[in-house]
Design a protein around this motif. Sequence first.
Motif: not given
Length: 112
Positions: A59-86
């Motif tokens: 989730x945090x490093x989908x391309x394996x090149x360091x942290x991608x904590x931006x809105x352009x990271x769909x894995x992070x956005x999906x994970x945040x939506x999952x936490x909220x939904x849960x």
Amino acid sequence: MTGTVLTNTVMILGMAAVTVFVKAALFVLGDRVVFPPLLKQALGFVPVTVLTAIIVPMILSPNGEGLELTWTNPQLVGALAAVLACVVTGKQLLTIAVALGVFFTWQLGVLA
């Protein structure tokens, strides 16, 4: 290259041997093995811990090149939506559906 393949093969065989030994020992000993209550409770957290260790780096490093904590990271956005939904619903299937919906919408719609 050959040394790496040999090393990896030995490591995989070693991990397989340890796994088989542990499972076989518990199977053979059966009810004679009694775990203390604290250990039983701790073992209950193993699946969650293992899944977290696998999923969080993806989730945090989908391309394996360091942290991608931006809105352009769909894995992070999906994970945040999952936490909220849960948190809001507490329903597992709905949480999965929301996470997948947000992930694919974000990846195919917002970032396209």
